[in-house]
Scaffold this motif. Sequence first.
Motif, PDB file in Angstrom:
ATOM      1  N   GLY A 168      21.345  -2.110  -1.102  1.00 58.13           N
ATOM      2  CA  GLY A 168      22.044  -2.454  -2.328  1.00 58.13           C
ATOM      3  C   GLY A 168      21.267  -3.342  -3.273  1.00 58.13           C
ATOM      4  N   ARG A 169      19.990  -3.627  -3.004  1.00 62.13           N
ATOM      5  CA  ARG A 169      19.164  -4.474  -3.867  1.00 62.13           C
ATOM      6  C   ARG A 169      18.059  -3.618  -4.504  1.00 62.13           C
ATOM      7  N   ASN A 170      17.786  -3.885  -5.769  1.00 65.02           N
ATOM      8  CA  ASN A 170      16.736  -3.183  -6.497  1.00 65.02           C
ATOM      9  C   ASN A 170      15.632  -4.157  -6.871  1.00 65.02           C
ATOM     10  N   ALA A 171      14.393  -3.683  -6.870  1.00 62.78           N
ATOM     11  CA  ALA A 171      13.252  -4.502  -7.247  1.00 62.78           C
ATOM     12  C   ALA A 171      12.120  -3.597  -7.685  1.00 62.78           C
ATOM     13  N   ILE A 172      11.356  -4.057  -8.672  1.00 64.43           N
ATOM     14  CA  ILE A 172      10.174  -3.331  -9.136  1.00 64.43           C
ATOM     15  C   ILE A 172       8.964  -3.890  -8.391  1.00 64.43           C
ATOM     16  N   ILE A 173       8.298  -3.057  -7.598  1.00 68.68           N
ATOM     17  CA  ILE A 173       7.197  -3.483  -6.730  1.00 68.68           C
ATOM     18  C   ILE A 173       5.926  -2.777  -7.167  1.00 68.68           C
ATOM     19  N   ASN A 174       4.855  -3.531  -7.235  1.00 68.35           N
ATOM     20  CA  ASN A 174       3.545  -2.979  -7.584  1.00 68.35           C
ATOM     21  C   ASN A 174       2.840  -2.512  -6.316  1.00 68.35           C
ATOM     22  N   PHE A 175       2.431  -1.238  -6.270  1.00 70.71           N
ATOM     23  CA  PHE A 175       1.778  -0.641  -5.110  1.00 70.71           C
ATOM     24  C   PHE A 175       0.323  -0.324  -5.444  1.00 70.71           C
ATOM     25  N   ILE A 176      -0.561  -0.515  -4.431  1.00 70.19           N
ATOM     26  CA  ILE A 176      -1.944  -0.067  -4.503  1.00 70.19           C
ATOM     27  C   ILE A 176      -2.012   1.308  -3.845  1.00 70.19           C
ATOM     28  N   VAL A 177      -2.469   2.300  -4.582  1.00 68.31           N
ATOM     29  CA  VAL A 177      -2.506   3.686  -4.101  1.00 68.31           C
ATOM     30  C   VAL A 177      -3.871   3.947  -3.474  1.00 68.31           C
ATOM     31  N   VAL A 178      -3.866   4.430  -2.224  1.00 67.67           N
ATOM     32  CA  VAL A 178      -5.097   4.759  -1.511  1.00 67.67           C
ATOM     33  C   VAL A 178      -5.041   6.216  -1.077  1.00 67.67           C
ATOM     34  N   ASP A 179      -6.192   6.825  -0.968  1.00 71.81           N
ATOM     35  CA  ASP A 179      -6.283   8.227  -0.571  1.00 71.81           C
ATOM     36  C   ASP A 179      -6.517   8.290   0.938  1.00 71.81           C
ATOM     37  N   CYS A 180      -5.438   8.186   1.725  1.00 73.78           N
ATOM     38  CA  CYS A 180      -5.519   8.212   3.191  1.00 73.78           C
ATOM     39  C   CYS A 180      -4.489   9.191   3.716  1.00 73.78           C
ATOM     40  N   LYS A 181      -4.913  10.023   4.623  1.00 76.52           N
ATOM     41  CA  LYS A 181      -4.005  10.967   5.250  1.00 76.52           C
ATOM     42  C   LYS A 181      -3.343  10.330   6.466  1.00 76.52           C
ATOM     43  N   ASN A 182      -2.085  10.689   6.700  1.00 74.66           N
ATOM     44  CA  ASN A 182      -1.320  10.213   7.853  1.00 74.66           C
ATOM     45  C   ASN A 182      -1.199   8.688   7.871  1.00 74.66           C
ATOM     46  N   GLN A 183      -1.283   8.059   6.709  1.00 77.42           N
ATOM     47  CA  GLN A 183      -1.177   6.610   6.631  1.00 77.42           C
ATOM     48  C   GLN A 183       0.272   6.215   6.361  1.00 77.42           C
ATOM     49  N   ILE A 226       0.845  -1.194   0.000  1.00 77.69           N
ATOM     50  CA  ILE A 226       0.000   0.000   0.000  1.00 77.69           C
ATOM     51  C   ILE A 226       0.883   1.249   0.000  1.00 77.69           C
ATOM     52  N   LEU A 227       0.520   2.211  -0.823  1.00 78.17           N
ATOM     53  CA  LEU A 227       1.235   3.488  -0.875  1.00 78.17           C
ATOM     54  C   LEU A 227       0.200   4.603  -0.846  1.00 78.17           C
ATOM     55  N   PRO A 228       0.228   5.487   0.162  1.00 78.87           N
ATOM     56  CA  PRO A 228      -0.734   6.596   0.210  1.00 78.87           C
ATOM     57  C   PRO A 228      -0.524   7.566  -0.944  1.00 78.87           C
ATOM     58  N   ALA A 229      -1.588   8.274  -1.282  1.00 74.53           N
ATOM     59  CA  ALA A 229      -1.527   9.207  -2.407  1.00 74.53           C
ATOM     60  C   ALA A 229      -0.552  10.342  -2.144  1.00 74.53           C
ATOM     61  N   TYR A 230      -0.429  10.782  -0.884  1.00 74.42           N
ATOM     62  CA  TYR A 230       0.477  11.900  -0.602  1.00 74.42           C
ATOM     63  C   TYR A 230       1.931  11.505  -0.842  1.00 74.42           C
ATOM     64  N   ALA A 231       2.280  10.198  -0.628  1.00 72.60           N
ATOM     65  CA  ALA A 231       3.640   9.752  -0.890  1.00 72.60           C
ATOM     66  C   ALA A 231       3.931   9.736  -2.386  1.00 72.60           C
ATOM     67  N   VAL A 232       2.916   9.385  -3.190  1.00 75.70           N
ATOM     68  CA  VAL A 232       3.106   9.396  -4.644  1.00 75.70           C
ATOM     69  C   VAL A 232       3.297  10.823  -5.147  1.00 75.70           C
ATOM     70  N   LYS A 233       2.523  11.756  -4.579  1.00 69.94           N
ATOM     71  CA  LYS A 233       2.644  13.155  -4.999  1.00 69.94           C
ATOM     72  C   LYS A 233       4.004  13.726  -4.612  1.00 69.94           C
ATOM     73  N   SER A 234       4.536  13.296  -3.463  1.00 73.49           N
ATOM     74  CA  SER A 234       5.838  13.806  -3.034  1.00 73.49           C
ATOM     75  C   SER A 234       6.952  13.351  -3.962  1.00 73.49           C
ATOM     76  N   CYS A 235       6.739  12.236  -4.677  1.00 74.48           N
ATOM     77  CA  CYS A 235       7.745  11.751  -5.614  1.00 74.48           C
ATOM     78  C   CYS A 235       7.545  12.317  -7.023  1.00 74.48           C
ATOM     79  N   ASN A 236       6.519  13.139  -7.194  1.00 81.84           N
ATOM     80  CA  ASN A 236       6.212  13.736  -8.497  1.00 81.84           C
ATOM     81  C   ASN A 236       5.964  12.659  -9.550  1.00 81.84           C
ATOM     82  N   LEU A 237       5.169  11.667  -9.195  1.00 83.00           N
ATOM     83  CA  LEU A 237       4.879  10.565 -10.103  1.00 83.00           C
ATOM     84  C   LEU A 237       3.425  10.649 -10.549  1.00 83.00           C
ATOM     85  N   SER A 238       3.213  10.421 -11.801  1.00 80.84           N
ATOM     86  CA  SER A 238       1.850  10.494 -12.349  1.00 80.84           C
ATOM     87  C   SER A 238       1.536   9.272 -13.203  1.00 80.84           C
ATOM     88  N   ARG A 239       2.156   8.139 -12.891  1.00 76.57           N
ATOM     89  CA  ARG A 239       1.955   6.935 -13.700  1.00 76.57           C
ATOM     90  C   ARG A 239       0.950   5.995 -13.035  1.00 76.57           C
TER      91      ARG A 239
END
Length: 448
Positions: free
Chosen positions: A287-302, A242-255
């Motif tokens: 030192g490890r990289n991985a592509i992870i699929n996140f579900i974006v939810v609109d929750c504050k302080n999450q 799970i990734l909150p919407a505010y964290a996605v906005k802080s990364c400037n991501l729109s995908r």
Amino acid sequence: MIMLKFSDYCSPKTNEIFERYKFNSIYQKEGQAFDSFLTDLRKAVKTTGYKEQNEMIRDRIVMGIHDKTTQERLLRESKLTLTKAIEFCRTVEVSKQQSKTLQEGGADVHLDAVKHKKPNMCKYCGYKHDFKKKCPAFGKTCASCQGRNHFASVCKSRTKNHNNKGDEGSSRKKKVDELQKQNDEPDKDGTDADSSEFYVDSVKSIGAVGANVREQTVWKKKLIVEDKEIEFKLDTGAEVSILPAYAVKSCNLSRIKPTDVTLVAYGSEKFKIKPVGEISLTCRCNGRNAIINFIVVDCKNQVPLLGLTGCIALKLIKRIDNLVKNIVHGSKTIFRSLEDIKLMYPQVFEGLGRFPNEYHISLKEDAVPHISAIRRVPQTLREKLKTKLDQMCELGVIRKVDKPTAFLHPLVIVEKPNGDLRLCLDPKSLNESIKREHFLIPSLEEIT
């Protein structure tokens, strides 16, 4: 007589002055049931040494009762006995409970009436009490929000959640902590509901209340997500991250892509969260990289949540099915399995343990021999029993006796899951006649 002397010998010496002080200091607490108050008095009076214990309990009830109106009624009785005092206090308590139930039931009729706050009602405990005294809710933990210094019955967060129940907009703002996949039947259109619905195992708020406690019980890890550092909670019980919407906005991501996943609350299918979408991000940790699929939810302080697949992809956890062999470090040996211990000390796991010397059991002077009735052995176990007795005789565990004995104990046969028998005796009468030896068991420090 023997049991009385044994009790006098083992029981610690009591100080009657101190015990009487404790008895006379007992008062009925606010909200305490009368029967609980009476039980405390009856327990405490036993060690006071008072000859007229019933009268002392009666006096303590009159002086320690919490309700002053009841106290005045008890003082009016000229010939008050303990029985009358108990019956009167119980009657008053039951009457108050019934009256309260009737008042609460009648209040439901006037739903349209304006509700006013009860006078002198404490907002922390919900009871009427003298505000000069200490509130009973002080120092207690709320069962609803885990906050301090108030009860769940007057919890503001509980009232707020109750008012927002059924509101779809507010349900999206619930705090999602743990997820579990739901196994449902296929939908009418033939699609599998497992790919679109997940259970939310718990809904908790990360805030100032109880923050110190949660920091000690929650595993967190900082990840580099698209060159942005974000702290995640590690939850191996969640099948999605799970990734909150505010964290996605802080990364400037729109995908963010649309998703058909629905988060369902654990234990209540009525509470569902429709995510904003899903996004695949590159994460880096140790030192490890991985592509992870996140579900974006609109929750504050999450707090962002990293599920099981994400933890495995970044190798933050590892499943161990087999144990390695023991490793020797200098003079210390680290055992990794039970087989290592058996190989190192095989003599411990062979044969039967025995005491080096014979031990004599002393009986009491007034011991009376007892012959118990012999229990019949089922026909299906007789051959197994004979074989087991012969084996125990060969090993020296038991020996055959061909003469009369003072005590005779019944045989108890327990059949093990592997088909073997465990033979036991029921020496109840013998145990009651044995003289007990009293000695101090050595501590671990003394043995080492």
